[in-house]
Design an enzyme around this catalytic site. Structure first.
Site, short mmCIF file in Angstrom:
data_model
loop_
_atom_site.label_atom_id
_atom_site.label_comp_id
_atom_site.label_asym_id
_atom_site.label_seq_id
_atom_site.Cartn_x
_atom_site.Cartn_y
_atom_site.Cartn_z
CB SER A 156 -0.91 0.02 1.23
OG SER A 156 -1.60 1.25 1.34
CE1 TYR A 169 -4.30 -2.01 5.12
CE2 TYR A 169 -3.17 -0.08 4.25
CZ TYR A 169 -3.95 -1.21 4.06
OH TYR A 169 -4.37 -1.53 2.79
CE LYS A 173 -1.81 -3.85 2.85
NZ LYS A 173 -2.10 -5.08 2.08
#
Length: 308
Positions: A156, A169, A173
């Site tokens: 991401s 997150y 990622k």
């Protein structure tokens, strides 16, 4: 090596995690359209990783079979090393081999960093980073023996560039990028490839992020133009023999745009023969390098134009 147009992954067995909805579903269905036999893995959990439902995975399998493809549903979790082994075994039991793993499973527990709990952090790392390791490690044994295989990890721009309220997150990622590069280096001798895609799409995951100001609301309206299906062609290509010389790379997909992303390399340097002191760093190093410092940007600052 002759490849059939429109059937780039003919006969390959591909495992797609988190394939019950969104980007994973789009990848699974396009893989099948290009001739792959697909293991559709999804536990059917909420965005936060809670609960379970076998229906999303089975619905994708039914859709693939209705279109004349081959698919098998699997609802084991990527988070456990043992349960991840069952996902790989499902490919072997259903289709006799495994050729590609798409590490797509993910959850969201967004919260500003100073309010993030240990559980918020651990849960996201466990699904995405540890889950990618679990899946890759079990598939690696088979790839090594057959001297062929491909990994595609969904990273991401939250990790590659930056995002607010996504420390867990983003860390997971970006960790997947380092994991992918290490796999690519370690397994090159066995003709095993590993690459990353940072996808862009309007899914239930992105829809869960609220608009906090008018500018964010406008970005969301633009974002809705980008469907999950826009990311699938690149994944199919990277799984195919057409990408046999592509490994260790990081791509980003954004509607009809595909980007090759940079990787960390030295920008500038300074040498001091007598060595460095803290004072020398303050007086000489900082003034010399500060013009090359990266600004504190988020994804929307770097990708500031509308999806095209």
């Amino acid at each position: 090596m002759k490849l059939t147009p429109g059937r780039l992954v003919e006969g390959k067995v591909v495992v797609v995690t988190g394939a019950g909805r969104g980007i994973g579903r789009a990848i699974a269905t396009l893989m099948a359209q290009h001739g792959a036999r697909v293991v559709v893995n999804d536990i059917g959990a909420s965005l936060a990783g809670e609960g379970g439902d076998r229906r999303p995975a089975q619905e994708v399998v039914d859709e693939i079979r209705k279109s004349g493809g081959e698919a098998a549903a699997n609802c084991d979790s990527v988070t456990g090393f043992g349960s991840a082994a069952k996902i790989v075994q499902c490919a072997l039991d259903s289709f006799g081999r495994i050729d590609c793993v798409i590490n797509n499973a993910g959850i969201l527990r967004d919260v500003i960093f100073h309010k993030m709990t240990e559980q918020d952090f651990d849960a996201v790392i466990e699904v995405m980073l540890k889950g990618a390791f679990n899946m890759s490690r079990h598939a690696a044994d088979h790839f090594r023996k057959q001297e062929a295989g491909a990994f595609v990890h969904m990273t991401s721009t939250s990790g590659l560039i930056g995002a607010m309220g996504q420390a867990n997150y983003s860390a997971a990622k970006l960790g997947m990028v380092a994991l992918s590069k290490s796999i690519a280096i370690d397994m090159q001798r066995f003709n095993v490839r590993s690459n990353c895609i940072a996808p862009t799409a309007w899914t239930r995951m992105t829809a869960s992020i609220p608009a906090k100001d008018p500018a964010a609301a406008r970005r969301i309206e633009r974002h809705k133009q980008v469907t999950a299906e826009h990311n699938a062609p690149l994944a199919v290509f990277l799984a195919s023999d057409a990408a046999r010389d592509v490994t260790g790379q990081v791509f980003a997909a954004r509607k009809n745009e595909i980007f090759l992303m940079s990787q960390s390399r030295p920008l500038r340097s300074m040498h001091r023969g007598e060595g460095w002191t803290p004072d020398a760093c303050a007086e000489h190093l900082h003034p010399a390098l500060k013009s090359a410092y990266f600004p504190l940007e988020r994804t929307s600052d770097v990708f500031s134009w509308d999806p095209i």
